[in-house]
Enzyme design. Structure first.
Site, short mmCIF file in Angstrom:
data_model
loop_
_atom_site.label_atom_id
_atom_site.label_comp_id
_atom_site.label_asym_id
_atom_site.label_seq_id
_atom_site.Cartn_x
_atom_site.Cartn_y
_atom_site.Cartn_z
N ASP A 84 5.54 5.05 5.37
CA ASP A 84 6.35 4.06 5.78
C ASP A 84 6.45 2.59 5.30
O ASP A 84 7.22 1.69 5.94
CB ASP A 84 6.15 3.81 7.35
CG ASP A 84 4.79 3.21 7.55
OD1 ASP A 84 3.80 3.65 6.95
OD2 ASP A 84 4.46 2.75 8.58
N HIS A 85 5.82 2.49 4.19
CA HIS A 85 5.87 1.14 3.51
C HIS A 85 6.65 1.53 2.07
O HIS A 85 6.91 0.33 1.38
CB HIS A 85 4.65 0.42 3.09
CG HIS A 85 4.31 -0.09 4.36
ND1 HIS A 85 4.12 -1.21 4.81
CD2 HIS A 85 3.48 0.76 5.70
CE1 HIS A 85 3.60 -1.62 6.18
NE2 HIS A 85 3.50 -0.19 6.77
N HIS A 114 4.37 -4.37 11.17
CA HIS A 114 4.67 -3.68 12.30
C HIS A 114 5.07 -4.63 13.67
O HIS A 114 4.01 -5.62 13.70
CB HIS A 114 3.84 -2.52 12.56
CG HIS A 114 3.59 -1.28 11.70
ND1 HIS A 114 4.49 -0.46 11.83
CD2 HIS A 114 2.93 -1.35 10.56
CE1 HIS A 114 4.02 0.44 10.91
NE2 HIS A 114 3.26 -0.14 10.05
N HIS A 171 -7.82 -0.28 5.49
CA HIS A 171 -6.50 0.59 6.13
C HIS A 171 -6.29 1.34 4.95
O HIS A 171 -6.26 2.82 5.53
CB HIS A 171 -5.22 -0.60 6.34
CG HIS A 171 -4.13 0.27 6.75
ND1 HIS A 171 -4.16 0.85 8.13
CD2 HIS A 171 -2.77 0.59 6.24
CE1 HIS A 171 -3.00 1.53 8.14
NE2 HIS A 171 -2.16 1.61 7.11
N HIS A 217 1.35 3.83 1.96
CA HIS A 217 1.71 4.63 3.12
C HIS A 217 3.52 4.67 3.03
O HIS A 217 4.18 3.85 2.60
CB HIS A 217 1.34 4.23 4.30
CG HIS A 217 0.00 4.43 4.65
ND1 HIS A 217 -0.63 3.65 5.40
CD2 HIS A 217 -0.96 5.37 4.05
CE1 HIS A 217 -2.09 4.27 5.65
NE2 HIS A 217 -2.16 5.22 4.79
N ASP A 226 -0.48 -4.11 6.66
CA ASP A 226 -1.07 -3.29 7.87
C ASP A 226 -2.76 -3.69 7.84
O ASP A 226 -3.42 -2.98 8.38
CB ASP A 226 -0.99 -1.69 7.59
CG ASP A 226 0.28 -1.42 7.93
OD1 ASP A 226 1.28 -2.23 8.15
OD2 ASP A 226 0.70 -0.20 7.87
N HIS A 285 0.88 -1.17 0.11
CA HIS A 285 0.05 -0.03 0.03
C HIS A 285 0.86 1.27 -0.01
O HIS A 285 2.21 1.25 0.16
CB HIS A 285 -0.97 -0.15 1.18
CG HIS A 285 -0.27 0.17 2.56
ND1 HIS A 285 0.27 -0.94 3.01
CD2 HIS A 285 -0.42 1.02 3.48
CE1 HIS A 285 0.90 -0.60 4.45
NE2 HIS A 285 0.27 0.60 4.58
#
Length: 256
Positions: free
Chosen positions: A61-62, A172, A115, A59, A134, A57
């Site tokens: 942080d990915h 995570h 998400h 985001h 996530d 996805h």
């Protein structure tokens, strides 16, 4: 065919990147790219060359390490078609039912919106492993940012329909906090009590609590147990639908 090798790389504050390697063909994939420097070091340590990058996805942080890793290794970047405009350097857009040949290992795409609206999971059915990022966590699930509660419940239901021995890798390390919440909604669950104690011991030793399995989540994770009489009674939702019970659990966790 040799089984895949999986190495879990801690990144940033609490992210995980999973490196997946086929020893026969030498192909290597990263599941998401939270931090290029850390991932590059892990690859170097194992003498693996990144050939695939499977993004789940959009985001940051990915996706933050995608550009650097692609420039360094020339890897092919796969990602959700529904988020193609939000993911840098995407080479191959994938959606529900698409299949990838990863060094002879089948990879199936499972759409798991909730998400984010286009979130996907990468399922290796022959290797009995799924990378869910996530959508699902040990004893928890992702926040519903872009989709609806109904979509997230549908996504979790799809993952929980996989064989019980399917190993689940997520994005995570949230398990200790998830355990504290889970015990407030189903404290009488002995399997959950035992698991919470084991999680506490692992975290004290600095050990990861990921991966998990479908069976273990079905036994202990309240977010995939909305049919539990104890949970329904505690929430005052006896007779309500599974989706409604899930939604109330997610709302309570958001403010926990």
């Amino acid at each position: 065919m040799a089984p895949i090798e999986i190495y879990q790389v801690p990144c940033l504050e609490d992210n995980y990147c999973a490196l997946v390697h086929d020893p026969h063909s030498k192909v290597t994939a990263a599941i998401d790219a939270p931090d290029a420097k850390t991932i590059s070091a892990a690859l170097r340590e194992r003498n693996w060359t990144l050939t695939h990058l499977f993004c789940t996805h959009h985001h940051v942080d990915h996706t933050g390490g995608i550009l650097h890793l692609k420039r360094q290794f020339g890897c092919m970047v796969y990602g959700p078609k529904r988020e193609a405009t939000k993911i840098p350097e995407l080479d191959v857009e994938v959606s529900e039912g698409d299949r990838i040949d990863f060094g002879g290992h089948l990879v199936e795409i499972i759409e798991t919106p909730g998400h984010t609206i286009g979130h996907i999971a990468y399922h290796f059915p022959g290797d009995k492993v799924v990378f869910v990022a996530d959508t699902l966590f040990p004893l928890g699930c992702g926040r519903v940012f872009e989709g609806t509660m109904e979509q997230m419940w549908w996504s979790l239901s799809k993952l929980m329909a996989l064989p019980g021995d399917t190993v689940i890798y997520c994005g995570h390390e949230y398990t200790a906090a998830n355990a504290r919440f889970a015990l407030t909604v189903e404290p009488e669950n002995q399997a959950l009590q035992d698991r919470a104690q084991e999680i506490a011991r692992k975290r004290e030793r600095g050990e990861p609590t990921v991966p998990t399995t479908v069976t273990l989540e079905l036994e202990t994770n309240p977010f995939v147990r909305p049919n539990s009489p104890a949970i329904r009674a505690r929430l005052g939702l006896v007779g309500h639908s599974e989706a409604e019970v899930f939604a109330e659990l997610r709302r309570r966790k958001d403010s926990f």
